[in-house]
Design a protein around this motif. Structure first.
Motif, PDB file in Angstrom:
ATOM      1  N   ALA A 132       1.161  -1.332  -0.336  1.00  0.00           N
ATOM      2  CA  ALA A 132      -0.069   0.125   0.017  1.00  0.00           C
ATOM      3  C   ALA A 132       1.221   0.865  -0.154  1.00  0.00           C
ATOM      4  O   ALA A 132       0.703   2.218  -0.240  1.00  0.00           O
ATOM      5  CB  ALA A 132      -0.924  -0.274   0.862  1.00  0.00           C
ATOM      6  N   SER A 133       1.977   0.824   1.094  1.00  0.00           N
ATOM      7  CA  SER A 133       2.761   2.476   0.735  1.00  0.00           C
ATOM      8  C   SER A 133       3.919   1.971   1.928  1.00  0.00           C
ATOM      9  O   SER A 133       4.005   1.547   2.360  1.00  0.00           O
ATOM     10  CB  SER A 133       2.000   3.341   1.462  1.00  0.00           C
ATOM     11  OG  SER A 133       3.212   4.535   1.971  1.00  0.00           O
ATOM     12  N   VAL A 134       5.226   2.057   1.057  1.00  0.00           N
ATOM     13  CA  VAL A 134       6.925   1.599   2.099  1.00  0.00           C
ATOM     14  C   VAL A 134       6.594   2.198   3.307  1.00  0.00           C
ATOM     15  O   VAL A 134       7.593   1.942   4.281  1.00  0.00           O
ATOM     16  CB  VAL A 134       7.460   2.806   1.262  1.00  0.00           C
ATOM     17  CG1 VAL A 134       8.083   2.179  -0.860  1.00  0.00           C
ATOM     18  CG2 VAL A 134       8.139   4.255   1.055  1.00  0.00           C
ATOM     19  N   GLN A 135       5.428   2.938   4.066  1.00  0.00           N
ATOM     20  CA  GLN A 135       5.790   3.727   5.324  1.00  0.00           C
ATOM     21  C   GLN A 135       5.728   2.151   5.890  1.00  0.00           C
ATOM     22  O   GLN A 135       5.698   2.475   7.184  1.00  0.00           O
ATOM     23  CB  GLN A 135       4.959   4.603   5.343  1.00  0.00           C
ATOM     24  CG  GLN A 135       3.022   4.936   5.093  1.00  0.00           C
ATOM     25  CD  GLN A 135       2.532   6.071   4.962  1.00  0.00           C
ATOM     26  OE1 GLN A 135       2.382   6.454   6.873  1.00  0.00           O
ATOM     27  NE2 GLN A 135       1.556   6.556   4.384  1.00  0.00           N
ATOM     28  N   PHE A 136       4.695   1.609   5.337  1.00  0.00           N
ATOM     29  CA  PHE A 136       3.810   0.332   5.595  1.00  0.00           C
ATOM     30  C   PHE A 136       4.768  -1.090   6.050  1.00  0.00           C
ATOM     31  O   PHE A 136       4.463  -2.273   6.041  1.00  0.00           O
ATOM     32  CB  PHE A 136       2.724  -0.176   5.402  1.00  0.00           C
ATOM     33  CG  PHE A 136       1.589   1.175   5.654  1.00  0.00           C
ATOM     34  CD1 PHE A 136       1.405   1.994   6.557  1.00  0.00           C
ATOM     35  CD2 PHE A 136       0.655   1.344   4.783  1.00  0.00           C
ATOM     36  CE1 PHE A 136       0.499   2.900   6.841  1.00  0.00           C
ATOM     37  CE2 PHE A 136       0.272   3.023   4.650  1.00  0.00           C
ATOM     38  CZ  PHE A 136       0.028   2.841   5.805  1.00  0.00           C
ATOM     39  N   LEU A 153     -11.511   9.590   1.825  1.00  0.00           N
ATOM     40  CA  LEU A 153     -11.257  11.027   1.309  1.00  0.00           C
ATOM     41  C   LEU A 153     -11.904  11.422   0.287  1.00  0.00           C
ATOM     42  O   LEU A 153     -11.068  10.939  -0.201  1.00  0.00           O
ATOM     43  CB  LEU A 153      -9.981  11.811   2.589  1.00  0.00           C
ATOM     44  CG  LEU A 153     -10.600  11.540   4.138  1.00  0.00           C
ATOM     45  CD1 LEU A 153      -8.946  12.219   4.596  1.00  0.00           C
ATOM     46  CD2 LEU A 153     -11.271  12.409   4.764  1.00  0.00           C
ATOM     47  N   ASP A 154     -12.173  12.894  -0.306  1.00  0.00           N
ATOM     48  CA  ASP A 154     -11.838  13.087  -1.317  1.00  0.00           C
ATOM     49  C   ASP A 154     -11.078  13.916  -1.852  1.00  0.00           C
ATOM     50  O   ASP A 154     -11.038  15.234  -3.038  1.00  0.00           O
ATOM     51  CB  ASP A 154     -13.630  13.677  -1.986  1.00  0.00           C
ATOM     52  CG  ASP A 154     -14.493  13.062  -1.466  1.00  0.00           C
ATOM     53  OD1 ASP A 154     -14.043  11.837  -1.835  1.00  0.00           O
ATOM     54  OD2 ASP A 154     -16.054  13.045  -1.152  1.00  0.00           O
ATOM     55  N   LEU A 207      -5.847   6.969  -2.941  1.00  0.00           N
ATOM     56  CA  LEU A 207      -6.381   7.373  -2.068  1.00  0.00           C
ATOM     57  C   LEU A 207      -5.574   8.106  -0.281  1.00  0.00           C
ATOM     58  O   LEU A 207      -4.909   7.246  -0.007  1.00  0.00           O
ATOM     59  CB  LEU A 207      -7.359   6.279  -1.837  1.00  0.00           C
ATOM     60  CG  LEU A 207      -7.146   5.334  -1.803  1.00  0.00           C
ATOM     61  CD1 LEU A 207      -7.711   4.789  -0.015  1.00  0.00           C
ATOM     62  CD2 LEU A 207      -7.447   4.161  -2.443  1.00  0.00           C
ATOM     63  N   TRP A 208      -6.908   8.515  -0.067  1.00  0.00           N
ATOM     64  CA  TRP A 208      -6.733   9.257   1.140  1.00  0.00           C
ATOM     65  C   TRP A 208      -7.415   8.271   2.110  1.00  0.00           C
ATOM     66  O   TRP A 208      -8.098   8.183   1.464  1.00  0.00           O
ATOM     67  CB  TRP A 208      -7.020  10.664   1.452  1.00  0.00           C
ATOM     68  CG  TRP A 208      -5.484  11.344   1.058  1.00  0.00           C
ATOM     69  CD1 TRP A 208      -5.603  11.993  -0.502  1.00  0.00           C
ATOM     70  CD2 TRP A 208      -4.495  11.082   2.087  1.00  0.00           C
ATOM     71  NE1 TRP A 208      -4.370  12.424  -0.176  1.00  0.00           N
ATOM     72  CE2 TRP A 208      -3.587  12.343   0.966  1.00  0.00           C
ATOM     73  CE3 TRP A 208      -4.068  11.296   3.015  1.00  0.00           C
ATOM     74  CZ2 TRP A 208      -2.296  12.970   1.808  1.00  0.00           C
ATOM     75  CZ3 TRP A 208      -3.022  11.868   3.860  1.00  0.00           C
ATOM     76  CH2 TRP A 208      -2.115  12.872   3.411  1.00  0.00           C
ATOM     77  N   ARG A 245      -6.157   7.485  15.645  1.00  0.00           N
ATOM     78  CA  ARG A 245      -6.116   8.201  14.384  1.00  0.00           C
ATOM     79  C   ARG A 245      -5.485   8.784  13.616  1.00  0.00           C
ATOM     80  O   ARG A 245      -5.179   9.313  13.449  1.00  0.00           O
ATOM     81  CB  ARG A 245      -7.610   9.073  14.739  1.00  0.00           C
ATOM     82  CG  ARG A 245      -8.734   9.845  13.582  1.00  0.00           C
ATOM     83  CD  ARG A 245      -9.231  11.001  14.105  1.00  0.00           C
ATOM     84  NE  ARG A 245     -10.293  10.533  12.528  1.00  0.00           N
ATOM     85  CZ  ARG A 245     -11.993  11.520  12.892  1.00  0.00           C
ATOM     86  NH1 ARG A 245     -12.089  12.439  14.047  1.00  0.00           N
ATOM     87  NH2 ARG A 245     -11.753  12.116  11.664  1.00  0.00           N
ATOM     88  N   ARG A 246      -5.850   8.669  11.633  1.00  0.00           N
ATOM     89  CA  ARG A 246      -5.132   8.724  11.393  1.00  0.00           C
ATOM     90  C   ARG A 246      -5.288   8.970   9.510  1.00  0.00           C
ATOM     91  O   ARG A 246      -6.047   8.290   9.361  1.00  0.00           O
ATOM     92  CB  ARG A 246      -4.067   7.623  10.961  1.00  0.00           C
ATOM     93  CG  ARG A 246      -3.242   7.063  12.069  1.00  0.00           C
ATOM     94  CD  ARG A 246      -1.865   6.372  12.013  1.00  0.00           C
ATOM     95  NE  ARG A 246      -0.964   6.284  10.926  1.00  0.00           N
ATOM     96  CZ  ARG A 246      -0.392   5.849  10.313  1.00  0.00           C
ATOM     97  NH1 ARG A 246       0.122   4.292  10.980  1.00  0.00           N
ATOM     98  NH2 ARG A 246       1.123   5.716   9.772  1.00  0.00           N
ATOM     99  N   GLU A 247      -4.701  10.003   9.357  1.00  0.00           N
ATOM    100  CA  GLU A 247      -5.139   9.907   8.048  1.00  0.00           C
ATOM    101  C   GLU A 247      -3.956   9.569   7.414  1.00  0.00           C
ATOM    102  O   GLU A 247      -3.038   9.715   7.326  1.00  0.00           O
ATOM    103  CB  GLU A 247      -5.185  11.777   7.172  1.00  0.00           C
ATOM    104  CG  GLU A 247      -6.823  12.096   8.171  1.00  0.00           C
ATOM    105  CD  GLU A 247      -6.540  13.170   7.382  1.00  0.00           C
ATOM    106  OE1 GLU A 247      -6.344  13.732   6.237  1.00  0.00           O
ATOM    107  OE2 GLU A 247      -7.491  14.276   7.251  1.00  0.00           O
ATOM    108  N   LEU A 248      -4.615   9.007   5.841  1.00  0.00           N
ATOM    109  CA  LEU A 248      -3.675   7.856   5.445  1.00  0.00           C
ATOM    110  C   LEU A 248      -3.658   8.152   3.630  1.00  0.00           C
ATOM    111  O   LEU A 248      -4.673   7.900   3.613  1.00  0.00           O
ATOM    112  CB  LEU A 248      -3.241   6.718   5.542  1.00  0.00           C
ATOM    113  CG  LEU A 248      -3.595   5.595   7.329  1.00  0.00           C
ATOM    114  CD1 LEU A 248      -4.129   4.816   7.877  1.00  0.00           C
ATOM    115  CD2 LEU A 248      -2.289   6.430   7.547  1.00  0.00           C
ATOM    116  N   TYR A 249      -2.097   7.972   3.371  1.00  0.00           N
ATOM    117  CA  TYR A 249      -2.355   8.015   1.871  1.00  0.00           C
ATOM    118  C   TYR A 249      -1.535   6.918   1.180  1.00  0.00           C
ATOM    119  O   TYR A 249      -0.762   6.451   1.568  1.00  0.00           O
ATOM    120  CB  TYR A 249      -1.051   9.337   0.895  1.00  0.00           C
ATOM    121  CG  TYR A 249      -1.164   9.500  -0.242  1.00  0.00           C
ATOM    122  CD1 TYR A 249      -2.559   9.741  -1.433  1.00  0.00           C
ATOM    123  CD2 TYR A 249      -0.045   9.136  -0.685  1.00  0.00           C
ATOM    124  CE1 TYR A 249      -2.301   9.682  -2.546  1.00  0.00           C
ATOM    125  CE2 TYR A 249      -0.004  10.050  -2.333  1.00  0.00           C
ATOM    126  CZ  TYR A 249      -0.698  10.191  -2.396  1.00  0.00           C
ATOM    127  OH  TYR A 249      -0.791  10.119  -4.310  1.00  0.00           O
TER     128      TYR A 249
END
Length: 94
Positions: A18-22, A34-35, A43-44, A59-63
């Motif tokens: 999903a992303s290198v951060q994970f 999110l839009d 996606l966010w 709580r997190r907002e994830l890209y």
């Protein structure tokens, strides 16, 4: 994960796909998708990171890349047109 938008209540697993951060995978309970404007295929997500016991820890907002999101558990769906009753308890008025 290609296809429909994620819904509030979905539980997903995010790995380095999903992303290198994970590089250490995490589990997230989605609040909403999110839009925000993103690159194609990304996606966010707004959601709660879940701990080992399944409780929310942050709580997190994830890209993330949509392809890398692994759906673990879909949110329950109610039958169309059926509303769940609201439980109400007595209130003391003085």
């Amino acid at each position: 994960m290609t296809g429909p938008r994620l819904r509030g209540g979905d539980v997903v697993r995010l790995t380095s796909t999903a992303s290198v951060q994970f590089f250490r995978p995490i589990t997230v309970r989605v609040i909403r998708e999110l839009d925000h404007v993103t690159y194609d295929g990304w996606l966010w997500l707004d959601g709660y990171e879940l701990g080992a016991k399944g409780a929310a820890v942050a709580r997190r907002e994830l890209y993330v890349r949509r392809e890398g999101v692994q759906l673990i558990e879909a949110a329950p769906t109610a039958a169309p047109g059926v509303r769940q009753p609201i439980r109400r308890s007595p209130v003391r008025v003085r």
